[in-house]
Design a protein around this motif. Structure first.
Motif, PDB file in Angstrom:
ATOM      1  N   LYS A 156       0.799  -1.231  -0.085  1.00  0.00           N
ATOM      2  CA  LYS A 156      -0.056   0.059   0.025  1.00  0.00           C
ATOM      3  C   LYS A 156       0.979   1.339   0.165  1.00  0.00           C
ATOM      4  CE  LYS A 156      -3.753   2.285   2.706  1.00  0.00           C
ATOM      5  NZ  LYS A 156      -4.716   2.274   3.670  1.00  0.00           N
ATOM      6  N   SER A 157       0.767   2.233  -0.810  1.00  0.00           N
ATOM      7  CA  SER A 157       1.235   3.636  -0.796  1.00  0.00           C
ATOM      8  C   SER A 157       0.664   4.311   0.252  1.00  0.00           C
ATOM      9  CB  SER A 157       1.192   4.126  -2.277  1.00  0.00           C
ATOM     10  OG  SER A 157      -0.163   4.563  -2.301  1.00  0.00           O
ATOM     11  N   GLY A 158       1.820   5.003   0.772  1.00  0.00           N
ATOM     12  CA  GLY A 158       1.571   6.004   2.043  1.00  0.00           C
ATOM     13  C   GLY A 158       1.106   7.266   1.710  1.00  0.00           C
ATOM     14  N   THR A 159       0.823   8.312   2.152  1.00  0.00           N
ATOM     15  CA  THR A 159       0.364   9.495   2.045  1.00  0.00           C
ATOM     16  C   THR A 159       1.674  10.187   1.688  1.00  0.00           C
ATOM     17  OG1 THR A 159       0.407  10.028   4.148  1.00  0.00           O
ATOM     18  CG2 THR A 159      -1.815   9.397   3.086  1.00  0.00           C
ATOM     19  N   GLN A 160       2.964  10.102   2.398  1.00  0.00           N
ATOM     20  CA  GLN A 160       3.961  10.968   2.246  1.00  0.00           C
ATOM     21  C   GLN A 160       4.757  10.273   0.890  1.00  0.00           C
ATOM     22  OE1 GLN A 160       6.550  10.810   5.766  1.00  0.00           O
ATOM     23  NE2 GLN A 160       7.761  12.537   4.884  1.00  0.00           N
TER      24      GLN A 160
END
Length: 287
Positions: free
Chosen positions: A9-13
């Protein structure tokens, strides 16, 4: 802009930045050691734990490298090729190096362009603990004083990647000498740096180091690297301000793709998303 789907999953940062003081370093790597040991020795001599450097000239032997490659497993979206070996002496043309720590010990990430004994000019990812420095190699760049690139697990890509972390000497000075930066997948290299510099009110800066990968590449002159698995090194990078006050990243690269092509030029803005990572140091130029 092209993109890549990683298994995690890709993070927001998407941009990791740590402010740090820097010291310029210019020296020669000692012959007779592996590339890793030679740069680690430089670290001891100059009290450097981490930094971003450029290598020029000299000769390497015991030459071992890998290429970007398609992944054979769902654990990774992309991967590395098998190890390639080159017999004889290899002339180093240029290389970008991220130097830091892995499990508390010196480690480095190096993408290079070289000339093989048969005259072939090629590029790829050097294996630093196998390649041997045969003649002195010029090293220039900056040492980080309040941050260190540190190998950390990355759940998005399932790789362990250099990420800038604050050290015990970390300073919260409002005017740090530089920023150690890592970019995450699927952000445009130029756009991300331009936005960061605008937010930090950086009008002019020099980029040091520059080791990473993009989803193919598009250059300012219209040329396109279609193969999407690549590795690159920044040959020259600057942040400038245009006559209209806009921030612009001028980034010249050498890039090798998984089919063996080596391409060079200035990246177009808004068209070059990060494949796995990009590591660099931004040093603002003060008025």
């Amino acid at each position: 802009m092209r993109s890549i789907a990683h298994p995690g999953k890709s993070g927001t940062q998407r941009l990791f930045a740590i402010p740090s003081g820097v010291r310029p370093i210019t020296t020669e790597l000692i012959a007779g050691q592996t590339l890793l040991d030679a740069i680690a020795q430089m670290g001891e001599d100059f009290d450097v734990k981490s930094g971003a450097f450029r290598l020029n000239g000299g000769v390497l032997t015991s030459f071992s490298y890998v290429m970007p490659a398609l992944s054979k497993s769902p654990e990774h979206a992309v991967y590395f090729s098998e190890t390639f070996y080159v017999e004889g002496q290899v002339k180093l043309e240029s290389a970008s190096v991220t130097f830091g720590l892995r499990d508390g010990q010196p480690w480095l990430h190096c993408h290079a362009v070289w000339i093989e004994p048969n005259g072939r000019r090629h590029g790829g990812h050097l294996l630093p603990d196998r390649v041997v420095v045969a003649t002195p190699i010029q090293l220039t760049g900056v040492a980080l004083e309040n941050a260190a690139f540190t190998v950390c697990p990355d759940p998005e890509t399932n790789f362990s990647l250099f990420t800038p972390l604050a050290t015990a000497e970390h300073s919260t000075s409002p005017n740090p000498g530089a920023y150690a930066i890592r970019l995450a997948p699927n952000v445009d290299l130029c756009d991300a740096l331009e936005a960061f510099c605008q937010a930090q009110n950086i009008k002019r800066a020099t980029i040091f180091g520059g080791v990473g990968s993009t989803v193919g590449a598009q250059f300012q002159d219209g040329r396109i690297v279609e193969p999407f698995v690549t590795e690159l090194l920044i040959q020259s990078g600057r942040i400038v301000q245009t006559d209209t006050g806009q921030t612009r990243a001028e980034i010249d690269i050498s890039i090798v793709d998984y089919k063996g092509g080596l391409t060079e030029g200035r990246l177009a803005s808004g068209a070059n998303s990060i494949l796995v990572t990009a590591e660099l140091v931004i040093c603002p130029e003060r008025d």
